[in-house]
Design an enzyme around this catalytic site. Sequence first.
Site, PDB file in Angstrom:
ATOM      1  N   GLU A   1      29.316   0.305  76.084  1.00 31.93           N
ATOM      2  CA  GLU A   1      29.720  -1.050  75.730  1.00 31.93           C
ATOM      3  C   GLU A   1      28.660  -1.821  74.951  1.00 31.93           C
ATOM      4  O   GLU A   1      28.969  -2.651  74.102  1.00 31.93           O
ATOM      5  CB  GLU A   1      30.084  -1.856  76.995  1.00 31.93           C
ATOM      6  CG  GLU A   1      31.285  -1.337  77.750  1.00 31.93           C
ATOM      7  CD  GLU A   1      30.878  -0.352  78.846  1.00 31.93           C
ATOM      8  OE1 GLU A   1      29.722   0.128  78.802  1.00 31.93           O
ATOM      9  OE2 GLU A   1      31.709  -0.061  79.722  1.00 31.93           O
TER      10      GLU A   1
ATOM     11  N   ASP B   1       7.533  -3.395  38.610  1.00 35.63           N
ATOM     12  CA  ASP B   1       6.882  -4.022  37.476  1.00 35.63           C
ATOM     13  C   ASP B   1       5.376  -3.983  37.715  1.00 35.63           C
ATOM     14  O   ASP B   1       4.916  -3.624  38.810  1.00 35.63           O
ATOM     15  CB  ASP B   1       7.378  -5.469  37.344  1.00 35.63           C
ATOM     16  CG  ASP B   1       7.067  -6.056  35.982  1.00 35.63           C
ATOM     17  OD1 ASP B   1       6.404  -5.373  35.179  1.00 35.63           O
ATOM     18  OD2 ASP B   1       7.473  -7.200  35.726  1.00 35.63           O
TER      19      ASP B   1
ATOM     20  N   ASP C   1      11.988 -10.014  37.855  1.00 34.19           N
ATOM     21  CA  ASP C   1      11.779 -11.455  37.988  1.00 34.19           C
ATOM     22  C   ASP C   1      12.497 -12.264  36.918  1.00 34.19           C
ATOM     23  O   ASP C   1      12.600 -13.476  37.035  1.00 34.19           O
ATOM     24  CB  ASP C   1      10.280 -11.788  37.958  1.00 34.19           C
ATOM     25  CG  ASP C   1       9.586 -11.252  36.716  1.00 34.19           C
ATOM     26  OD1 ASP C   1      10.295 -10.779  35.802  1.00 34.19           O
ATOM     27  OD2 ASP C   1       8.345 -11.312  36.656  1.00 34.19           O
TER      28      ASP C   1
ATOM     29  N   ASP D   1      16.867  -9.223  34.254  1.00 34.62           N
ATOM     30  CA  ASP D   1      16.677  -8.181  35.269  1.00 34.62           C
ATOM     31  C   ASP D   1      17.830  -8.149  36.273  1.00 34.62           C
ATOM     32  O   ASP D   1      17.922  -7.210  37.068  1.00 34.62           O
ATOM     33  CB  ASP D   1      15.371  -8.420  36.040  1.00 34.62           C
ATOM     34  CG  ASP D   1      14.151  -8.096  35.203  1.00 34.62           C
ATOM     35  OD1 ASP D   1      14.262  -7.223  34.328  1.00 34.62           O
ATOM     36  OD2 ASP D   1      13.103  -8.717  35.413  1.00 34.62           O
TER      37      ASP D   1
ATOM     38  N   GLU E   1      27.438   9.089  84.865  1.00 35.43           N
ATOM     39  CA  GLU E   1      28.595   8.302  85.282  1.00 35.43           C
ATOM     40  C   GLU E   1      29.846   9.164  85.398  1.00 35.43           C
ATOM     41  O   GLU E   1      30.716   8.885  86.227  1.00 35.43           O
ATOM     42  CB  GLU E   1      28.825   7.148  84.291  1.00 35.43           C
ATOM     43  CG  GLU E   1      27.754   6.065  84.380  1.00 35.43           C
ATOM     44  CD  GLU E   1      28.064   4.878  83.501  1.00 35.43           C
ATOM     45  OE1 GLU E   1      29.083   4.941  82.772  1.00 35.43           O
ATOM     46  OE2 GLU E   1      27.311   3.901  83.536  1.00 35.43           O
TER      47      GLU E   1
END
Length: 902
Positions: free
Chosen positions: A272, A314, A612, A616, A681
Amino acid sequence: MLRDLRSSRRGLSSAEARRHLVQYGRNELERRHGRRWPRELARQLTHPLALLLWLAAALLFAVGSHVVAAAVVLIILLNAGFAFVQEVQAERAVEALAQYLPQRAKAVRDGVRVEVDAAELVPGDIVVIEEGDRIAADVRLLAGAIEVDMSALTGESVPTLRSAAILDVDVPVLRAHDLVFSGTNCTGGEAHGVVFATGMATELGRIAALSQRVKQEPSPLELQVRRVAWLIAAVSVALALAFIPLAVSGAGLSLVQSVIFAAGLLAGMVPEGLLPVITLALAVAVRALATRGALVKRLSAVETLGSTDVICTDKTGTLTENRMRPVAAWTAAGPTDLDTREHTGSVPQPAPALQAAARTAAACNNARLQPDAEATGDPTEVAVLLAAQTLGADPDADRREAVRRWQFHFDPELKMMSTIDQHGDDLVIHTKGAPEAVLPHCTTLLDENGQPSALDDAARARITAQVDAYASDGLRVLALAQRTLAKERRPPHRRADAEHDLCFVALIALLDPPRPEVAEAVAHCRTAGIRIIVITGDHPLTAAAIARRVGITGPHPRVVTGDEFDRMHEHEVDELVRAEGDIIFARASPEAKLHIAEALRGQGHVVAMTGDGVNDAPALHRADIGVAMGRSGTDVAREAATMILTDDNFASIVDAVRDGRRIYDNVRKFIIYIFAHATPEVTPFLVFALTGGAVPLPLTILQILAFDVGSETLPALALSRENAEPGLMRRPPRPRSEGVIRTRMLLRAWLFLGLLVAALQMGGFFYVLTRSGWHPGDATGPGTPLHHAYQQATTMAFLGMIAGQIGTAFAVRTQRASLRSIGALSNHYLLTAIAGEIALVAVFVYTPPFQSLLGTAPLPASTMLLLLPYPFIVWGADELRRYLIRRHTRPAPAQNGVAGRL
């Protein structure tokens, strides 16, 4: 309009701006809060794992087991609520990152140009709009002309001209040539204007009011987890359906009892807490990256970072400090050293050629030098303006703009910028740009006496040799040129008419030293199998010198210039980037970035691309991780990027990749932890059924539910905060196609850790039960002599599962390394979670309300002591398994700087 807005060309005063802010409100778009929560909550209630529990609850209600059915429904609601809260918190965490990097606007306040938070722009503000800016309000232009990308409002992809000199009447608002609008982007030029609408009063606000639709795409990780959830659902239903006839025929149970136990089996198989824990882990990673200068805009990007295998970076500002300073000027009279001079002084009686160079450098510039304040503008232009000041030119921006008649903004394709300025009685074109771009447009050379002379082949070779000499030292070189216009001619408004027959004036050499931390970051990339490709607009020799200095390339890299790249066919580009050698793309255009990103992605690489500039944006969109510069980047680039570097530092990209790998490892760790509980379990139900009911059920359904919700979740959350394992950055990158959940993980969870815990759990159960005199087949129901012993035995099984899971939590903290290598007690979150888990279990076992609800009973101290070695047995067995794996797995020899997987 200025009169109507109670403003002037000198802008508003600070007091007037505050009054307008109160009157008009903040320049923000209003959002309808809460509109998404019903859908988000419904999604948490209907994912595959929740559907399984709904099925179990329905079966329990159908057979009359209302208390257990109500408990299952409560589990569904608690998990859905928890996951919903985590997703909301994660969304808010990502939105809150905008506070680290608010959009800025250039406004004139109190007669001085300042940068303000765009949200504080008010009608009446005088604003300055430059190339790369995102326009933050609706503005009427007063001076200048700009090109604007209006696609956000009109859908037109071609930029349109907006000029204060063109006045339109009786046309639709969006077509008025003297108006620009919030949400659009300036792609070229510079202009001044007055704000006339902000916030929801803008055209963008009107559109936002009509439709506010936000659709979040699920991350690849979430899609993978959902696929696994459906697989678990199918297996769980198959096991539950198979259990019913087995229990009826083998154990002699009634159909009703078999259905009840099948529902419990379903509950035991469902992990769960998986989805909410993953969401929280990604949100935590986003916050952690933000503190280290990397703002990730989407949670899904964190996992992508972990598999990045190529970084296209760059040079300027990313690998270097982006704090350029002028070090030399070269004219026909020879070189002049600028590095040892004070920038506040000037050269006494400079030569005529240097005077012309200083005038050109100061005129063809948009930077600003302010006394007792940091210079503003592009770092390259600031350095050029400092050179002009050193050579004796006037750097004052207001006087510069007063004589400027036209500007051709810097074009990344042409690699040049030009202005037309009034100089005395003459109009003069001033140009600066890359030497190889400026020289072909020059026909004369300014000699040492300041007179034009023929620019013959020998002079061109001399200039080119000087450019190469500077570039080979890692210096960035710009060329300056000029031309005086004939007096009878009108100023040309087309670049082609202006930038020809220029007179070459000078070279300016600028130094931008590498960042000191980049070399170490590059070394980490090489050992991590991450390839670095430099794509820069700089000179080839400069790019090669910097790349060699920081360790990206060896002494002889393959340098591809922009012209060479443009002549390549697509298959040649593919072959070029497929090669593992050192490659540098110099004088590269933004389109080249896009082609390189597409070629790398087409070969299956996961690409991070820095950028930048305005152009680009396509490459940033196309890359898997677009990385924009927070300081020097344009608003357009930041909008297109997936990640923003607040410090413009390459090392921050490597930190983000390291964190992406770490969080991906942690996701796998708590997946193993959560899945490991399924075996202990399910085992009690299988033992009960296979013995035909001779062994009473070792674990009740409500105890399973208490474990899943109460004691398992906190350690799983703590595992998401685990530190990186040793050798994390010495592994090769994870393949793009590799899923988060792998077969060997499930085998480790279900058949190794899960079986260990199940064996310890069942051993404790049988020890308590047989010590009380129980024999197979004896009655243990309510009212029988063995009932209390049975309750103690189920409590022992419950506590044994928890103790084993504590050992599992420590075991999964590493995949192959020993726990000692990372520190057994280094995860303080896990220690706190385990302490909280133990306290919660004490409440389950020793408080009467939970005793009656869960069927628990207190255990003697001597029995409780048996639980102490359980965690150490589980952890120790897995430690031995990892030791054997390390012993028999030798790391592959490093090739090309890439180490083998540890």
